[in-house]
Scaffold this motif. Sequence first.
Motif, PDB file in Angstrom:
ATOM      1  N   SER A 160      28.851  17.684  48.849  1.00 20.00           N
ATOM      2  CA  SER A 160      27.935  16.672  49.350  1.00 20.00           C
ATOM      3  C   SER A 160      28.442  16.067  50.659  1.00 20.00           C
ATOM      4  O   SER A 160      29.513  15.446  50.699  1.00 20.00           O
ATOM      5  N   VAL A 161      27.665  16.238  51.710  1.00 24.81           N
ATOM      6  CA  VAL A 161      28.024  15.679  53.009  1.00 24.81           C
ATOM      7  C   VAL A 161      28.057  14.153  52.932  1.00 24.81           C
ATOM      8  O   VAL A 161      28.948  13.513  53.516  1.00 24.81           O
ATOM      9  N   LYS A 162      27.123  13.589  52.204  1.00 26.74           N
ATOM     10  CA  LYS A 162      27.073  12.132  52.059  1.00 26.74           C
ATOM     11  C   LYS A 162      28.350  11.607  51.406  1.00 26.74           C
ATOM     12  O   LYS A 162      28.930  10.605  51.842  1.00 26.74           O
ATOM     13  N   THR A 163      28.816  12.291  50.375  1.00 26.31           N
ATOM     14  CA  THR A 163      30.048  11.891  49.690  1.00 26.31           C
ATOM     15  C   THR A 163      31.248  12.060  50.609  1.00 26.31           C
ATOM     16  O   THR A 163      32.125  11.192  50.672  1.00 26.31           O
ATOM     17  N   LEU A 164      31.307  13.164  51.340  1.00 24.78           N
ATOM     18  CA  LEU A 164      32.410  13.404  52.273  1.00 24.78           C
ATOM     19  C   LEU A 164      32.429  12.330  53.366  1.00 24.78           C
ATOM     20  O   LEU A 164      33.495  11.852  53.749  1.00 24.78           O
ATOM     21  N   GLU A 165      31.259  11.958  53.841  1.00 29.19           N
ATOM     22  CA  GLU A 165      31.161  10.914  54.864  1.00 29.19           C
ATOM     23  C   GLU A 165      31.742   9.605  54.332  1.00 29.19           C
ATOM     24  O   GLU A 165      32.538   8.948  55.001  1.00 29.19           O
ATOM     25  N   LYS A 166      31.356   9.247  53.120  1.00 27.11           N
ATOM     26  CA  LYS A 166      31.846   8.005  52.515  1.00 27.11           C
ATOM     27  C   LYS A 166      33.363   8.068  52.301  1.00 27.11           C
ATOM     28  O   LYS A 166      34.092   7.139  52.655  1.00 27.11           O
ATOM     29  N   LEU A 167      33.841   9.177  51.730  1.00 30.47           N
ATOM     30  CA  LEU A 167      35.272   9.293  51.428  1.00 30.47           C
ATOM     31  C   LEU A 167      36.128   9.425  52.689  1.00 30.47           C
ATOM     32  O   LEU A 167      37.312   9.109  52.671  1.00 30.47           O
ATOM     33  N   SER A 168      35.544   9.885  53.793  1.00 32.85           N
ATOM     34  CA  SER A 168      36.303  10.002  55.046  1.00 32.85           C
ATOM     35  C   SER A 168      36.684   8.631  55.604  1.00 32.85           C
ATOM     36  O   SER A 168      37.542   8.536  56.481  1.00 32.85           O
ATOM     37  N   LYS A 169      36.070   7.594  55.073  1.00 30.27           N
ATOM     38  CA  LYS A 169      36.356   6.221  55.503  1.00 30.27           C
ATOM     39  C   LYS A 169      37.197   5.464  54.480  1.00 30.27           C
ATOM     40  O   LYS A 169      37.439   4.266  54.639  1.00 30.27           O
ATOM     41  N   ASP A 170      37.639   6.157  53.451  1.00 32.63           N
ATOM     42  CA  ASP A 170      38.400   5.513  52.376  1.00 32.63           C
ATOM     43  C   ASP A 170      39.713   4.950  52.914  1.00 32.63           C
ATOM     44  O   ASP A 170      40.325   5.528  53.819  1.00 32.63           O
ATOM     45  N   SER A 171      40.154   3.839  52.359  1.00 34.58           N
ATOM     46  CA  SER A 171      41.408   3.228  52.809  1.00 34.58           C
ATOM     47  C   SER A 171      42.636   4.036  52.392  1.00 34.58           C
ATOM     48  O   SER A 171      43.697   3.918  53.012  1.00 34.58           O
ATOM     49  N   ASP A 172      42.497   4.872  51.381  1.00 33.96           N
ATOM     50  CA  ASP A 172      43.606   5.706  50.912  1.00 33.96           C
ATOM     51  C   ASP A 172      43.686   6.967  51.781  1.00 33.96           C
ATOM     52  O   ASP A 172      42.780   7.796  51.780  1.00 33.96           O
ATOM     53  N   SER A 173      44.769   7.094  52.516  1.00 34.26           N
ATOM     54  CA  SER A 173      44.908   8.241  53.418  1.00 34.26           C
ATOM     55  C   SER A 173      44.930   9.573  52.670  1.00 34.26           C
ATOM     56  O   SER A 173      44.524  10.600  53.211  1.00 34.26           O
ATOM     57  N   LEU A 174      45.366   9.557  51.419  1.00 30.11           N
ATOM     58  CA  LEU A 174      45.384  10.794  50.637  1.00 30.11           C
ATOM     59  C   LEU A 174      43.958  11.273  50.333  1.00 30.11           C
ATOM     60  O   LEU A 174      43.703  12.480  50.296  1.00 30.11           O
ATOM     61  N   VAL A 175      43.038  10.364  50.160  1.00 32.71           N
ATOM     62  CA  VAL A 175      41.628  10.736  49.970  1.00 32.71           C
ATOM     63  C   VAL A 175      41.113  11.380  51.263  1.00 32.71           C
ATOM     64  O   VAL A 175      40.477  12.442  51.237  1.00 32.71           O
TER      65      VAL A 175
END
Length: 173
Positions: A27-42
């Motif tokens: 899911s591009v939408k999920t990847l977009e959201k997770l690309s902004k996650d505060s956890d660098s490992l995510v």
Amino acid sequence: MLIKDLIKSEALKAKPSKKYIAENTKSVKTLEKLSKDSDSLVRYYVAKNPNCPVEILKKLSNDSDYYVRLNVTYNPNCPVEILEKLSNDSDYSMRRNVAENPNCPVEIIEKLSNDSYWNVRFSVAYNPNCPVEILEKLSDDSNGSVRFGVAYNQNCPVETLEKLSKDYFCDVR
């Protein structure tokens, strides 16, 4: 109820971790959201995901975390413009990863074949798309590991392999 059955039933109830989702989602939408996650490992796993779109890879190539940027270079969708930018990185590991990327264009491979760090030149020699002319040049490299990379490359010409079969460094032979 047996312990193994309890563990199995609990595992089925567990939510997948953000890291797992980041690495495996399509899911591009999920990847977009997770690309902004505060956890660098995510973000690291987003950069590694082969379904990650180029636009997200472009953003992650500027990430503050070194390992996130490094993972961008491993991604099979990494565009040439990012490889070009990261081929000028001051860190030799970043340039080494760029040289290993099978999508690395010949112009960048040629530039990196002159890198002062032997492991960058080794990665150039190891790249399956390394042109024969560069393999021939690197077959005379002062570092035995670089010459080993040339000998290991499936595109290495027979004449160059014959020359390397007489190399004083036993791993090259």
